[in-house]
Design a protein around this motif. Structure first.
Motif, PDB file in Angstrom:
ATOM      1  N   THR A  88       1.497 -16.051  24.932  1.00 56.43           N
ATOM      2  CA  THR A  88       2.504 -16.480  25.910  1.00 56.43           C
ATOM      3  C   THR A  88       3.792 -15.664  25.823  1.00 56.43           C
ATOM      4  OG1 THR A  88       3.312 -18.181  24.384  1.00 56.43           O
ATOM      5  CG2 THR A  88       1.624 -18.839  25.983  1.00 56.43           C
TER       6      THR A  88
ATOM      7  N   ASN B 139      11.411 -20.726  28.180  1.00 57.30           N
ATOM      8  CA  ASN B 139      10.234 -19.978  28.618  1.00 57.30           C
ATOM      9  C   ASN B 139       9.203 -20.953  29.157  1.00 57.30           C
ATOM     10  OD1 ASN B 139       8.643 -20.940  26.266  1.00 57.30           O
ATOM     11  ND2 ASN B 139       9.945 -19.544  25.095  1.00 57.30           N
ATOM     12  N   THR B 140       8.173 -20.414  29.750  1.00 59.78           N
ATOM     13  CA  THR B 140       7.144 -21.252  30.374  1.00 59.78           C
ATOM     14  C   THR B 140       6.470 -22.164  29.362  1.00 59.78           C
ATOM     15  OG1 THR B 140       6.744 -19.536  32.023  1.00 59.78           O
ATOM     16  CG2 THR B 140       5.044 -21.210  31.758  1.00 59.78           C
ATOM     17  N   ARG B 141       6.221 -21.646  28.144  1.00 53.92           N
ATOM     18  CA  ARG B 141       5.541 -22.427  27.113  1.00 53.92           C
ATOM     19  C   ARG B 141       6.336 -23.678  26.747  1.00 53.92           C
ATOM     20  NH1 ARG B 141       6.118 -21.838  21.491  1.00 53.92           N
ATOM     21  NH2 ARG B 141       4.467 -22.867  20.302  1.00 53.92           N
TER      22      ARG B 141
ATOM     23  N   GLY C 252       8.419 -25.189  28.765  1.00 51.17           N
ATOM     24  CA  GLY C 252       8.343 -26.101  29.903  1.00 51.17           C
ATOM     25  C   GLY C 252       9.634 -26.477  30.588  1.00 51.17           C
TER      26      GLY C 252
ATOM     27  N   PRO D 261      11.634 -24.802  32.770  1.00 57.07           N
ATOM     28  CA  PRO D 261      11.707 -24.563  34.219  1.00 57.07           C
ATOM     29  C   PRO D 261      11.083 -25.689  35.029  1.00 57.07           C
ATOM     30  CG  PRO D 261      11.115 -22.542  33.089  1.00 57.07           C
ATOM     31  CD  PRO D 261      11.072 -23.632  32.056  1.00 57.07           C
ATOM     32  N   LEU D 262       9.887 -26.115  34.633  1.00 64.70           N
ATOM     33  CA  LEU D 262       9.230 -27.203  35.369  1.00 64.70           C
ATOM     34  C   LEU D 262       9.990 -28.522  35.187  1.00 64.70           C
ATOM     35  CD1 LEU D 262       5.582 -27.836  36.039  1.00 64.70           C
ATOM     36  CD2 LEU D 262       6.835 -29.687  34.913  1.00 64.70           C
TER      37      LEU D 262
ATOM     38  N   ARG E 298       4.398 -27.239  26.564  1.00 63.05           N
ATOM     39  CA  ARG E 298       2.961 -27.202  26.870  1.00 63.05           C
ATOM     40  C   ARG E 298       2.097 -27.085  25.627  1.00 63.05           C
ATOM     41  NH1 ARG E 298       2.953 -23.333  32.312  1.00 63.05           N
ATOM     42  NH2 ARG E 298       4.246 -24.757  33.575  1.00 63.05           N
TER      43      ARG E 298
ATOM     44  N   TYR F  94       2.156 -29.621  33.502  1.00 62.99           N
ATOM     45  CA  TYR F  94       2.081 -28.500  34.444  1.00 62.99           C
ATOM     46  C   TYR F  94       2.421 -28.968  35.856  1.00 62.99           C
ATOM     47  CZ  TYR F  94      -0.264 -25.721  30.833  1.00 62.99           C
ATOM     48  OH  TYR F  94      -0.564 -25.034  29.669  1.00 62.99           O
TER      49      TYR F  94
END
Length: 398
Positions: A134, A209-211, A213, A215-216, A285, A328
């Motif tokens: 990731t 970062n996306t990992r 979570g 942003p979501l 995540r 997600y």
């Protein structure tokens, strides 16, 4: 028994007078200091091995039953595979040896302990392979290689959760035990539990970062605020400061409304903010454990976490000690948060169950006892004559 602890020690959290008011800044992870304090509290001698980029010579500090050895670091250690840092730590370990070393993470702190020749237990706190997938950069590649070398060379491994253990190869599992992370026995003494929760939710996350979570989570909070327009969202941790990465993303996507970007905080202040919140949202995540989650459970704040986020489902007793959802999906995250915000009695019941579950499974009293049993078993293998002598002295056969 003298126990060595190798890792990123927060010197300011140590419950011991080290005879110096000007302690150097170190790489820090609170759990390492909490373990040292727990061992000292139980009367054991401890030697801590850590490092700092602010000293010009290796430093040795002394307190009651505690010695702290601080090695030097240099900039950009990844370019050198941490060779300088590893040798600095190894030299201090050999000059100030313990009977056994418990080393945090499968990187420089563990590699140096293995090179010292002292019996070492390497504690696995993350899944290097997953992190690299990731965060595909050269630094994480170096960490991946270090992880492979350390876990292969180590004779004794300890995974920080059953999830971490499940990610290991068959060969590594054969030499690995599971020792959960724990919360400190005094965490409840550091907070004042509010009679009424304040009108905000909170996340404690290090890294944007996306990992992780975030942003979501920001998009999910916007949906929460459609139903609860007065609720706020506090973001705590690295990259969560004003004008930091999370704030920049929120500005770019028009998601600032109701969000307070607080950044890294002193732990006592952080935990009080968590105790005052209505919900802890943990959008990560993948987690090898989840310290923010367990601390929230202890201070009475219900948690929303990921249904498939590593150890989080186990930590939340598969939905009994918190709400699990698909992290997600912004819609599912928002729905779980809204369920807790809309039903105070339900939220209190979830928090009460979580508190009992945490006490029974992840308390300092439960986990540190397991640590001591492991240390003693390792020492008995490496020093059988000394163990027999100590046993004879205890039994009066001398």
């Amino acid at each position: 028994m003298t126990i060595g602890i190798s890792g990123p020690v927060d010197l300011k959290l140590l419950a011991c007078d080290l005879g110096s008011e000007n302690l150097p800044d170190t790489n820090a992870f609170p759990l390492v200091s909490h373990l040292i304090n727990a061992l000292l509290k139980r009367g054991y001698k401890v030697i801590a091995y850590t490092n700092s980029g602010t000293i010009t010579e290796p430093l040795v500090l002394h307190g009651h039953n505690l010695t702290v050895c601080v090695a030097r670091t240099k900039p950009q250690p990844g370019r050198r595979f941490f060779r300088y840092e590893i040798n600095e730590l190894k030299n201090l370990m050999q000059q100030h040896p313990a009977d056994v070393i418990y080393a945090f993470w499968t990187y420089e702190y563990a590699w140096s302990a293995l090179k010292s020749g002292i019996p070492t237990i390497v504690s696995i706190h993350d899944i290097a392979r997953k992190i690299f997938l990731t965060q595909c950069d050269m630094f994480r590649f170096v960490r991946l290689i270090m992880n492979k070398i350390v876990t292969t060379r180590a004779r004794h491994l300890a995974a920080n959760s059953s999830y971490t253990y499940s990610q290991l190869s068959k060969s590594l599992k054969k030499k690995t035990v599971t020792l959960n992370n724990f919360f400190t026995s005094d965490i409840e003494d550091t907070v004042t539990k509010p009679e009424q929760k304040e009108n905000y939710i909170v996340s404690v996350i290090n890294g944007f970062n996306t990992r992780k979570g975030v942003p979501l989570a920001l998009h999910a909070f916007a949906k929460v605020r459609e139903a609860f327009p007065d609720v706020n969202y506090h973001l705590i941790g690295v990259d969560m400061e004003p004008d930091g990465l999370a704030h920049a993303y929120a500005k770019q996507h028009n998601l600032e409304q109701g969000v307070k970007f607080l950044g890294p905080l002193v732990h006592d202040n952080l935990i009080q903010l968590v105790a005052n919140a209505k919900v802890l949202l943990h959008p990560s995540r993948e987690e090898s454990f989840g310290m923010a989650v367990i601390e929230s459970m202890v201070v009475g704040t219900p948690v929303v976490g990921g249904r498939e986020s590593g150890f989080i489902p186990h930590l939340l007793d598969h939905g009994k000690a918190g709400l699990l959802c698909n992290v997600y999906s912004a819609d599912e995250v928002a729905a779980a948060v809204k369920k807790l915000l809309s039903d105070d009695a339900f939220a209190r019941d979830v928090a009460a169950y979580a508190y009992r579950f945490a006490q029974d499974n992840f308390s300092e009293e439960v986990v540190v006892k397991q640590h001591l049993e492991l240390y003693e078993s390792i020492i008995s293998k490496y020093y059988p004559q000394r163990v027999r002598k100590e046993t004879a002295l205890e039994e009066g056969n001398f």
